[in-house]
Design a protein around this motif. Structure first.
Motif, short mmCIF file in Angstrom:
data_model
loop_
_atom_site.label_atom_id
_atom_site.label_comp_id
_atom_site.label_asym_id
_atom_site.label_seq_id
_atom_site.Cartn_x
_atom_site.Cartn_y
_atom_site.Cartn_z
N ARG A 38 24.23 13.17 -11.49
CA ARG A 38 23.44 12.46 -10.51
C ARG A 38 22.36 13.39 -9.93
O ARG A 38 21.22 12.95 -9.72
CB ARG A 38 24.40 11.98 -9.43
CG ARG A 38 23.72 11.11 -8.44
CD ARG A 38 24.76 10.58 -7.48
NE ARG A 38 24.07 9.87 -6.46
CZ ARG A 38 24.42 8.73 -5.97
NH1 ARG A 38 25.52 8.18 -6.37
NH2 ARG A 38 23.73 8.16 -5.05
N ARG A 39 22.67 14.60 -9.62
CA ARG A 39 21.72 15.55 -9.07
C ARG A 39 20.60 15.82 -10.07
O ARG A 39 19.43 15.95 -9.70
CB ARG A 39 22.45 16.84 -8.71
CG ARG A 39 21.54 17.86 -8.11
CD ARG A 39 22.34 19.04 -7.63
NE ARG A 39 21.42 20.04 -7.16
CZ ARG A 39 21.65 21.30 -7.11
NH1 ARG A 39 22.81 21.77 -7.51
NH2 ARG A 39 20.77 22.14 -6.67
N ALA A 40 20.91 15.92 -11.31
CA ALA A 40 19.92 16.18 -12.36
C ALA A 40 18.94 15.01 -12.46
O ALA A 40 17.73 15.19 -12.69
CB ALA A 40 20.61 16.41 -13.70
N ILE A 50 11.93 13.70 -9.35
CA ILE A 50 10.98 14.45 -8.52
C ILE A 50 9.96 15.16 -9.40
O ILE A 50 8.76 15.16 -9.12
CB ILE A 50 11.73 15.44 -7.60
CG1 ILE A 50 12.51 14.66 -6.54
CG2 ILE A 50 10.75 16.40 -6.94
CD1 ILE A 50 13.43 15.54 -5.71
N LYS A 51 10.41 15.77 -10.53
CA LYS A 51 9.49 16.46 -11.43
C LYS A 51 8.51 15.49 -12.06
O LYS A 51 7.32 15.78 -12.15
CB LYS A 51 10.29 17.18 -12.52
CG LYS A 51 10.97 18.43 -12.06
CD LYS A 51 11.72 19.08 -13.21
CE LYS A 51 12.51 20.28 -12.72
NZ LYS A 51 13.27 20.90 -13.81
N THR A 72 3.05 13.34 -12.31
CA THR A 72 2.16 12.18 -12.34
C THR A 72 1.09 12.29 -11.25
O THR A 72 -0.10 12.06 -11.50
CB THR A 72 2.97 10.88 -12.15
OG1 THR A 72 3.99 10.83 -13.14
CG2 THR A 72 2.09 9.66 -12.26
N VAL A 73 1.52 12.65 -10.03
CA VAL A 73 0.56 12.80 -8.92
C VAL A 73 -0.39 13.94 -9.21
O VAL A 73 -1.61 13.83 -8.98
CB VAL A 73 1.31 13.01 -7.58
CG1 VAL A 73 0.35 13.41 -6.48
CG2 VAL A 73 2.06 11.76 -7.19
N GLY A 74 0.12 15.05 -9.72
CA GLY A 74 -0.74 16.19 -10.05
C GLY A 74 -1.75 15.85 -11.12
O GLY A 74 -2.93 16.23 -11.01
#
Length: 126
Positions: free
Chosen positions: A1-3, A9-10, A15-17
């Protein structure tokens, strides 16, 4: 789940970058963005100032008693007599605007007073 969260987030950051890099790299898009934001801000400011001006106009019309509105109303003849009075004042001709009586006029004419009161008034106001 953490992965899964880290991967989301990555991907979101990538995408935003990529979008920012593409946006900042295109001069035509930057100019269009600047013009659009400036136009929106000008519209907001214009609406704010226009509303204030309209509000003051309405307030002046509604806040003034009707008698004041009627007595201070200009008539068509004042457009002609106003410049004539100003010109006469500059040339040095005597003029009477109606607000201040001429020097030789009797200001107490038509007013009934006791003799003592009338005499005191005439002593105070020549």
């Amino acid at each position: 789940r953490r992965a899964t969260y880290l991967e989301a987030i990555k991907v979101g950051a990538a995408t935003v970058g990529a979008g920012l890099t593409d946006f900042l790299g295109d001069a035509e898009r930057r100019n269009a963005f600047a013009i659009t934001v400036s136009t929106i801000m000008l519209g907001i400011y214009g609406a704010k100032v226009g509303t204030g001006v309209a509000g003051r106009f309405v307030e002046a019309r509604l806040g003034k008693p009707s008698l004041v509105r009627e007595t201070s109303r200009d008539h068509g003849l004042s457009m002609l007599t106003g410049p004539v009075r100003r010109l006469a004042g500059r040339v040095g001709l005597p003029q009477w605007t109606g607000a201040i009586p001429p020097q030789n006029a009797d200001v107490l004419e038509g007013i009934i007073l006791e003799k003592s009161v009338e005499q005191r008034l005439r002593n105070v106001a020549p």
